[in-house]
Design an enzyme around this catalytic site. Structure first.
Site, PDB file in Angstrom:
ATOM      1  N   ARG A  41       0.847  -1.185   0.000  1.00 47.18           N
ATOM      2  CA  ARG A  41       0.000   0.000   0.000  1.00 47.18           C
ATOM      3  C   ARG A  41       0.887   1.242   0.000  1.00 47.18           C
ATOM      4  NH1 ARG A  41      -1.701   2.365   4.644  1.00 47.18           N
ATOM      5  NH2 ARG A  41      -1.849   0.453   5.857  1.00 47.18           N
ATOM      6  N   HIS A 101      -3.644   4.296   4.926  1.00 49.47           N
ATOM      7  CA  HIS A 101      -4.820   3.428   4.910  1.00 49.47           C
ATOM      8  C   HIS A 101      -6.024   4.142   4.306  1.00 49.47           C
ATOM      9  CE1 HIS A 101      -7.836   0.529   6.200  1.00 49.47           C
ATOM     10  NE2 HIS A 101      -8.495   1.513   6.787  1.00 49.47           N
ATOM     11  N   TYR A 129       3.480   4.577  11.841  1.00 48.49           N
ATOM     12  CA  TYR A 129       3.776   3.146  11.918  1.00 48.49           C
ATOM     13  C   TYR A 129       4.678   2.611  10.807  1.00 48.49           C
ATOM     14  CZ  TYR A 129      -0.247   3.104   8.686  1.00 48.49           C
ATOM     15  OH  TYR A 129      -1.118   3.363   7.650  1.00 48.49           O
TER      16      TYR A 129
END
Length: 341
Positions: A258, A262, A271
């Site tokens: 990705r 998100h 993160y």
């Protein structure tokens, strides 16, 4: 100006045969991947302008989505997508205009007439199964469609998609177990993008590959490079053909990444590191696809530039058009929700 098909130098038939895809299929593959990416870019811009409430994109997963969807029979087979599957829906016939109607919750959005969040896909005519906000429920629906097809002796295939984080839900295991017992024509396609929102793979599962779980259900499966659209197609197509002939379900895991947060509300710097993102950006599936077909002599640079220009204009027009379309009327709020008596 790009050469026309009539005036192009002849392609290497050996190279085309190795791809197991025609020149037209390769052109369509590039077009749909690029259209998905550029649509997501325009959607995010509209979000930042305050015109779109929420964006959840598939940037980095276009090769997995388009390669897999192109292995199906459009108009015959069913798709049970998940929220990132813009590329799959485009292959199944959704237009840039329709994608923008969905983003902006317009009255004429064919997915839900503005009643669901963006990226909740569904289209009866195109055999795209409507999804809920609860992830992985579509796997159970796919198994049900597969069972109905088997009982009717209808030679269709159903593809159900999710991210690897969704495989921790009970729906995933129930669907695989049921499909395996009844040898249903279902392709369970998992796009492993490395993160379940903020959690990396090692915190999500104790196996190295999602596809390792095939052994628990006595079904066939494979792991494929999800950044390579051609490899995805070459992996999924034989599984689809076998499932259609009664060979039972398959669990296929596409390893991808990705490239964006998100969602438009996520801060991925919390993160994952900048270096990690930069390293994966070098493996951008659209960039790699273009480099490959150019170096193999399938398409000259001008042809691909022409596709890019066409996509840019298509998206510009679609966004402008969709912004002018009517919103749902307040008095119609219950329409398409409850059956009117």
């Amino acid at each position: 100006m790009a050469a026309t098909r009539a005036t192009r130098p002849p392609r290497s038939q050996k190279t085309i045969d190795e791809y197991l895809l025609s020149e037209q299929q390769l052109e369509d593959m590039y077009y749909h991947m690029l259209l998905a990416r550029k649509l997501n870019e325009r959607m995010l811009a509209l979000n930042r302008q305050g015109r779109a409430p929420f964006v959840i994109a598939g940037a980095g997963q276009e090769a997995a989505q388009v390669g897999a969807a192109m292995a199906l029979r459009i108009g015959t087979d069913y798709l049970a997508p998940y929220y990132r599957d813009l590329g799959m829906n485009l292959v199944f016939g959704m237009t840039a205009r329709e994608a923008m109607l969905n983003l902006l919750a317009k009255r004429d959005d064919p997915n839900s007439h503005g009643r669901q969040m963006p990226s909740h896909w569904g289209n009866t005519a195109r055999k795209v199964v409507t999804q809920s906000s609860v992830v992985t429920t579509q796997f159970l629906h796919a198994a049900g469609i597969g069972l109905a097809a088997k009982l009717r002796k209808d030679p269709i295939v159903v593809m159900a998609c999710c991210g690897e984080g969704s495989t921790s839900r009970g729906d995933f295991h129930e669907a695989l177990n049921f499909a395996s017992i009844h040898r249903l024509p279902v392709i369970f396609f998992v796009q492993n993008n490395g993160y379940a929102i903020t959690e990396k793979n090692e915190k999500e599962m104790a196996v190295e590959h999602v596809a390792d779980r095939k052994r628990a259900y006595n079904m066939q499966g494979a792991v494929v490079d999800g950044m390579d659209a051609i490899a995805v197609y070459q992996t999924v197509r034989p599984a689809v053909d076998e499932a259609r002939k009664g060979g039972g379900p398959h669990l296929i895991e596409a390893k991808c990444y990705r490239l964006w947060p998100h969602s438009s509300d996520d801060d991925d710097s919390r993160y994952r590191t900048k270096n990690e993102l930069e390293e994966w950006s070098l493996k951008d599936p659209i960039k790699l696809f273009r480099e490959r077909v150019e170096s193999d002599g399938i398409f000259p640079r001008g042809d691909l530039d022409e596709i890019e220009a066409r996509v840019e204009e298509e998206i510009r027009e679609a966004a402008q058009w969709a912004l002018m379309q009517p919103d749902p009327a307040p008095e119609d709020a219950l329409g398409f929700v409850y059956k009117e008596l």
